[in-house]
Design a protein around this motif. Structure first.
Motif, PDB file in Angstrom:
ATOM      1  N   LEU A  85      13.259  -2.276   1.721  1.00 25.84           N
ATOM      2  CA  LEU A  85      11.875  -2.206   2.172  1.00 25.84           C
ATOM      3  C   LEU A  85      11.059  -1.683   0.995  1.00 25.84           C
ATOM      4  O   LEU A  85      11.223  -0.548   0.571  1.00 25.84           O
ATOM      5  N   SER A  86      10.194  -2.538   0.440  1.00 25.28           N
ATOM      6  CA  SER A  86       9.466  -2.231  -0.788  1.00 25.28           C
ATOM      7  C   SER A  86       7.993  -2.015  -0.436  1.00 25.28           C
ATOM      8  O   SER A  86       7.260  -2.963  -0.144  1.00 25.28           O
ATOM      9  N   ILE A  87       7.569  -0.759  -0.441  1.00 22.89           N
ATOM     10  CA  ILE A  87       6.251  -0.344   0.067  1.00 22.89           C
ATOM     11  C   ILE A  87       5.340  -0.040  -1.120  1.00 22.89           C
ATOM     12  O   ILE A  87       5.631   0.860  -1.915  1.00 22.89           O
ATOM     13  N   HIS A  88       4.214  -0.768  -1.230  1.00 29.02           N
ATOM     14  CA  HIS A  88       3.439  -0.678  -2.471  1.00 29.02           C
ATOM     15  C   HIS A  88       1.944  -0.431  -2.282  1.00 29.02           C
ATOM     16  O   HIS A  88       1.399  -0.584  -1.202  1.00 29.02           O
ATOM     17  N   VAL A  89       1.344  -0.038  -3.419  1.00 31.69           N
ATOM     18  CA  VAL A  89      -0.083   0.258  -3.485  1.00 31.69           C
ATOM     19  C   VAL A  89      -0.886  -0.970  -3.037  1.00 31.69           C
ATOM     20  O   VAL A  89      -0.435  -2.105  -3.180  1.00 31.69           O
ATOM     21  N   THR A  90      -2.063  -0.727  -2.480  1.00 31.68           N
ATOM     22  CA  THR A  90      -2.903  -1.797  -1.936  1.00 31.68           C
ATOM     23  C   THR A  90      -3.004  -3.009  -2.857  1.00 31.68           C
ATOM     24  O   THR A  90      -3.327  -2.890  -4.043  1.00 31.68           O
ATOM     25  N   SER A  91      -2.759  -4.175  -2.294  1.00 34.63           N
ATOM     26  CA  SER A  91      -2.807  -5.421  -3.067  1.00 34.63           C
ATOM     27  C   SER A  91      -4.236  -5.800  -3.447  1.00 34.63           C
ATOM     28  O   SER A  91      -4.451  -6.661  -4.292  1.00 34.63           O
ATOM     29  N   LYS A  92      -5.220  -5.137  -2.837  1.00 33.46           N
ATOM     30  CA  LYS A  92      -6.622  -5.460  -3.144  1.00 33.46           C
ATOM     31  C   LYS A  92      -7.081  -4.818  -4.459  1.00 33.46           C
ATOM     32  O   LYS A  92      -8.122  -5.179  -4.994  1.00 33.46           O
ATOM     33  N   SER A  94      -4.453  -3.844  -6.953  1.00 36.05           N
ATOM     34  CA  SER A  94      -3.360  -3.912  -7.924  1.00 36.05           C
ATOM     35  C   SER A  94      -2.519  -5.159  -7.680  1.00 36.05           C
ATOM     36  O   SER A  94      -2.403  -5.634  -6.548  1.00 36.05           O
ATOM     37  N   GLY A  95      -1.907  -5.665  -8.750  1.00 32.19           N
ATOM     38  CA  GLY A  95      -1.019  -6.817  -8.631  1.00 32.19           C
ATOM     39  C   GLY A  95       0.423  -6.434  -8.350  1.00 32.19           C
ATOM     40  O   GLY A  95       1.309  -7.303  -8.341  1.00 32.19           O
ATOM     41  N   THR A  96       0.690  -5.131  -8.102  1.00 30.48           N
ATOM     42  CA  THR A  96       2.074  -4.669  -7.895  1.00 30.48           C
ATOM     43  C   THR A  96       2.735  -5.378  -6.713  1.00 30.48           C
ATOM     44  O   THR A  96       3.873  -5.846  -6.817  1.00 30.48           O
TER      45      THR A  96
END
Length: 282
Positions: A85-92, A94-96
């Motif tokens: 489960l890969s939980i990431h910074v807002t896609s709006k 960052s491109g992460t």
């Protein structure tokens, strides 16, 4: 049952000890000063970053981990066949998350990777990671965990007060940064991260008033509901401690944490930024 792997990125302000306690893996971001590139946590820590800011006239930038960096990270930290489960910074902002999605597609068949957009940042992501691990340890399925996180992410409140507008203006990551606001010297702006975007919502004259307003805004949203609170600071631990103590007096606090603001956020908001995270506590 295969244990769930939980991965996040360097924009998550994970409190000390949580990586081990909740078994959270953190993929670092890339930090650029002109031609020089550093990998967060690998060859640049907080002290190194702020020293570089003071001595290097080039404005720092960050870039998300590439899909290749993600794939390598998964291979180095996870066993084949595991669910991640890969939980990431807002896609709006960052491109992460997009890199994570690309890597998940590339590694399909090797790993079961579930990309999750936190629509937030900082300790808001850390709280989501902790909830995921607590639910997994309580025997919940991955589907149940993802549904719970989807319901929680929109309830997380992130309120920041900046010491200066210089970094926000240069980074271009802050919406509605009006020319009128930007031209006012010595104003202490307040920003919220909501629906995946950062918006400037208020400006006050003094640091003390800004910290008080941050607490008031949180109170308007959460009232007396039980909350987990996080305070993060960019090179201003005294303001961070003051905000934490004040927040404890005003909220129904289940647990409270103080951390450094991640380098990726400090680049966008600048040294002296202090923020409050409010996260629903059951």
């Amino acid at each position: 049952m295969t244990m769930l792997k939980i991965v996040t990125d360097g924009a998550a302000d994970v409190p000390a000890g949580w990586e081990k306690e909740y078994d959270i893996k953190i993929i670092p971001i890339n930090i650029h000063f002109g031609e020089k590139t550093f990998i967060q946590y690998v060859d640049m820590d907080f002290d190194g970053f702020y020293k570089e800011v003071e001595t290097n006239k080039t404005f720092p930038k960050t870039s998300q981990p590439s899909p290749h960096q993600f794939a390598e990270f998964y291979r180095n930290n996870c066993q084949k066949g595991e669910t991640i489960l890969s939980i990431h910074v807002t896609s709006k902002l960052s491109g992460t998350y997009a890199s994570c999605v690309a890597a998940a597609e590339e590694l399909k068949g090797e790993y079961n990777i579930i990309p999750f957009d936190s629509l937030g940042g900082s300790m808001g992501i850390a709280f989501l990671c902790r909830t995921a691990r607590q639910m997994e340890r309580a025997g919940k399925s991955v589907d149940e965990i993802v549904k719970a996180l989807e319901a929680l992410r929109g309830q997380v409140q992130i309120i920041l007060t900046l010491d200066t507008l210089e970094f926000a203006k240069r980074s271009g990551r802050v919406g509605t940064l009006s020319a009128a606001l930007a031209s006012v010297l010595n104003v202490k702006p307040i920003a919220i991260l909501e629906n995946g975007l950062v918006e400037m919502v208020a400006k006050v004259r003094t640091r003390k008033a800004a910290l008080e307003r941050v607490v008031e805004m949180g109170k308007e949203k959460f009232g007396n509901r039980p909350v987990s609170i996080g305070v993060m600071h960019a090179r201003d631990i005294e303001s961070g401690k003051a905000l934490l103590e004040d927040a404890k007096k005003h909220f129904n606090v289940k647990d409270a944490h103080l951390t450094d603001l991640s380098i990726s956020l400090a680049i966008n908001f600048g040294p002296g930024t202090v923020g409050l995270i409010l996260y629903p506590a059951e």
